[in-house]
Design a protein around this motif. Structure first.
Motif, PDB file in Angstrom:
ATOM      1  N   GLY A   1      15.616 -52.572  21.132  1.00  0.00           N
ATOM      2  CA  GLY A   1      15.844 -51.228  20.589  1.00  0.00           C
ATOM      3  C   GLY A   1      16.821 -51.251  19.427  1.00  0.00           C
ATOM      4  N   ILE A   2      17.847 -52.076  19.541  1.00  0.00           N
ATOM      5  CA  ILE A   2      18.833 -52.207  18.462  1.00  0.00           C
ATOM      6  C   ILE A   2      18.207 -52.904  17.254  1.00  0.00           C
ATOM      7  CG2 ILE A   2      20.932 -53.491  17.825  1.00  0.00           C
ATOM      8  CD1 ILE A   2      22.083 -52.671  20.517  1.00  0.00           C
ATOM      9  N   ASP A   3      17.391 -53.923  17.509  1.00  0.00           N
ATOM     10  CA  ASP A   3      16.708 -54.618  16.407  1.00  0.00           C
ATOM     11  C   ASP A   3      15.796 -53.655  15.646  1.00  0.00           C
ATOM     12  OD1 ASP A   3      17.880 -57.080  16.752  1.00  0.00           O
ATOM     13  OD2 ASP A   3      16.295 -57.862  18.054  1.00  0.00           O
ATOM     14  N   ASP A   4      15.052 -52.832  16.387  1.00  0.00           N
ATOM     15  CA  ASP A   4      14.149 -51.870  15.733  1.00  0.00           C
ATOM     16  C   ASP A   4      14.929 -50.885  14.867  1.00  0.00           C
ATOM     17  OD1 ASP A   4      11.984 -53.062  16.925  1.00  0.00           O
ATOM     18  OD2 ASP A   4      11.812 -51.592  18.556  1.00  0.00           O
ATOM     19  N   LEU A   5      16.059 -50.414  15.381  1.00  0.00           N
ATOM     20  CA  LEU A   5      16.878 -49.472  14.613  1.00  0.00           C
ATOM     21  C   LEU A   5      17.469 -50.157  13.386  1.00  0.00           C
ATOM     22  CD1 LEU A   5      18.253 -46.759  14.188  1.00  0.00           C
ATOM     23  CD2 LEU A   5      20.055 -47.485  15.784  1.00  0.00           C
ATOM     24  N   ALA A   6      17.988 -51.367  13.579  1.00  0.00           N
ATOM     25  CA  ALA A   6      18.600 -52.092  12.456  1.00  0.00           C
ATOM     26  C   ALA A   6      17.591 -52.342  11.345  1.00  0.00           C
ATOM     27  CB  ALA A   6      19.197 -53.404  12.945  1.00  0.00           C
ATOM     28  N   LEU A   7      16.387 -52.744  11.708  1.00  0.00           N
ATOM     29  CA  LEU A   7      15.366 -53.069  10.700  1.00  0.00           C
ATOM     30  C   LEU A   7      14.972 -51.850   9.861  1.00  0.00           C
ATOM     31  CD1 LEU A   7      13.016 -55.489  12.688  1.00  0.00           C
ATOM     32  CD2 LEU A   7      14.351 -56.039  10.644  1.00  0.00           C
ATOM     33  N   CYS A   8      14.896 -50.689  10.509  1.00  0.00           N
ATOM     34  CA  CYS A   8      14.458 -49.513   9.752  1.00  0.00           C
ATOM     35  C   CYS A   8      15.578 -48.919   8.900  1.00  0.00           C
ATOM     36  CB  CYS A   8      13.858 -48.458  10.687  1.00  0.00           C
ATOM     37  SG  CYS A   8      15.047 -47.540  11.665  1.00  0.00           S
ATOM     38  N   LEU A   9      16.798 -49.469   9.012  1.00  0.00           N
ATOM     39  CA  LEU A   9      17.893 -48.984   8.169  1.00  0.00           C
ATOM     40  C   LEU A   9      17.846 -49.583   6.762  1.00  0.00           C
ATOM     41  CD1 LEU A   9      20.922 -49.093  10.663  1.00  0.00           C
ATOM     42  CD2 LEU A   9      19.529 -47.112   9.999  1.00  0.00           C
ATOM     43  N   TYR A  10      17.127 -50.705   6.617  1.00  0.00           N
ATOM     44  CA  TYR A  10      17.063 -51.337   5.292  1.00  0.00           C
ATOM     45  C   TYR A  10      16.222 -50.506   4.339  1.00  0.00           C
ATOM     46  CZ  TYR A  10      19.423 -55.476   7.034  1.00  0.00           C
ATOM     47  OH  TYR A  10      20.371 -56.330   7.540  1.00  0.00           O
TER      48      TYR A  10
END
Length: 344
Positions: free
Chosen positions: A273-282
């Motif tokens: 869940g954290i990876d998905d959120l981090a990726l969409c912040l770029y």
């Protein structure tokens, strides 16, 4: 893989051995434990398992040495060697099956994975002997023999009960979450353009900077703030939970063993869940995607906190941080949504 390397019929027992170990490996990887109604002695299990692992290591060494130089074993000797190593492999898998799920799913998974690694190491050794020139001991054969030893040595480091197994899971998840948070922080501080190091060599720098989609706007950066807050709340939850499990984790009662597994399972959902959120912040940031992944992570963290709150590891002193983090989830989620809706 060439059957000729073992000299005609000498390869037959090795091929049969390889097929047999593969079947054992598949059963261990996909099978269920033998649940019994009687009392289970975990200490005796570990003593027997360690003896079985030692036997596999010794048989693999004997097997490798037999095929390390001419003259090669005859077909009859090859069959005896194959029978001996297969017997040790079957004993190891049988002992693994003694471990019931009631001792903890997390523990059983880690013992299973270690057992599979040993079996795959032995399979690789047999494959190398079948496919290598046999005039002398090859580096590949040395390496694969060492691989079996290494896989067997890992058993000494395995957690000995479900509490220790769950702490291994929590520690691994905490490391993954910490890395994801640091990557976002590094991207934010290093440059206005997080993709500056992946531009084509022949791409003009001025031309690249004209593309506003390649770096964050001020609004983007403001939205990222509470997203980071939610990620850090997840990291704090994992750290606090590790301490609580160390302090209060209990494996004497079946319901407590099961609660520890529930804690491990929910925390394993946090890092994706954290990876998905981090990726969409770029950049280019899609605010609707950020909102979606933010909501998913918030829901996961709230669920984790509720499971912690109702488990035996949550003492009275732990309720304070559980409630604090629960409030932090709501605060960061609302703050991010308010910023996303501005000027939208």
């Amino acid at each position: 893989m060439s059957a000729d390397n073992c000299g005609g019929n000498a390869s037959v027992p090795l091929r049969n051995l390889l097929n047999s170990i593969q079947c054992v490996r598949d059963r261990v990887r996909d099978g269920e434990s033998n649940e019994s109604d009687g009392a289970f002695n975990l200490s005796n299990f570990w003593d027997t398992l360690n003896q079985a692992v030692k036997a596999v290591s010794q048989e693999a060494t004997k097997f490798s040495l037999a095929f390390s130089k001419p003259p090669l074993p005859s077909q009859q000797d090859g069959e005896k060697l194959a029978e001996s190593i297969l017997k040790s492999v079957l004993t190891l898998s049988t002992v693994y099956y003694w471990l019931p799920k009631s001792q903890g799913v997390s523990l059983r998974r880690q013992v299973r994975d270690a057992t599979v690694q040993v079996l795959e190491g032995v399979m690789q050794l047999v494959e190398v002997i079948l496919s290598s020139p046999l005039q002398s001991l090859t580096q590949e054969q040395l390496t694969s023999t060492g691989g079996v030893w290494s896989a067997c040595d890992q058993f000494a480091q395995l957690p000995k009960d479900n509490k220790a197994a769950v702490l291994v899971v929590l520690s691994a998840q905490s490391g993954v979450v910490k890395d994801a948070i640091e990557e976002v922080e590094q991207a934010l501080t290093e440059s206005q353009d997080p993709f500056s190091d992946v531009l084509d060599d022949d791409q003009e720098e001025d031309e690249a900077r004209d593309n506003q989609d390649m770096y964050w706007s001020e609004k983007d950066r403001r939205v990222i703030g509470p997203c980071q807050g939610l990620m850090k709340a997840s990291a704090a939850c994992l750290r606090k939970l590790m301490s609580a499990v160390k302090m209060h984790g209990d494996v004497s009662l079946p319901q407590n063993v099961a609660q520890l597994d529930d804690l491990a399972d929910i925390t394993k959902e946090l890092s994706p869940g954290i990876d998905d959120l981090a990726l969409c912040l770029y950049p280019p940031m899609d605010c609707s995607e950020v909102d979606n992944n933010l909501s998913k992570l918030a829901a996961l963290l709230k669920k984790a906190l509720e499971i912690i709150r109702s488990s035996h590891v949550c003492g009275e002193s732990d309720l304070t941080w559980v409630q604090f983090l629960d409030g932090a989830v709501d605060h960061n989620l609302q703050k991010a949504r308010d910023l996303i809706q501005q000027d939208s």
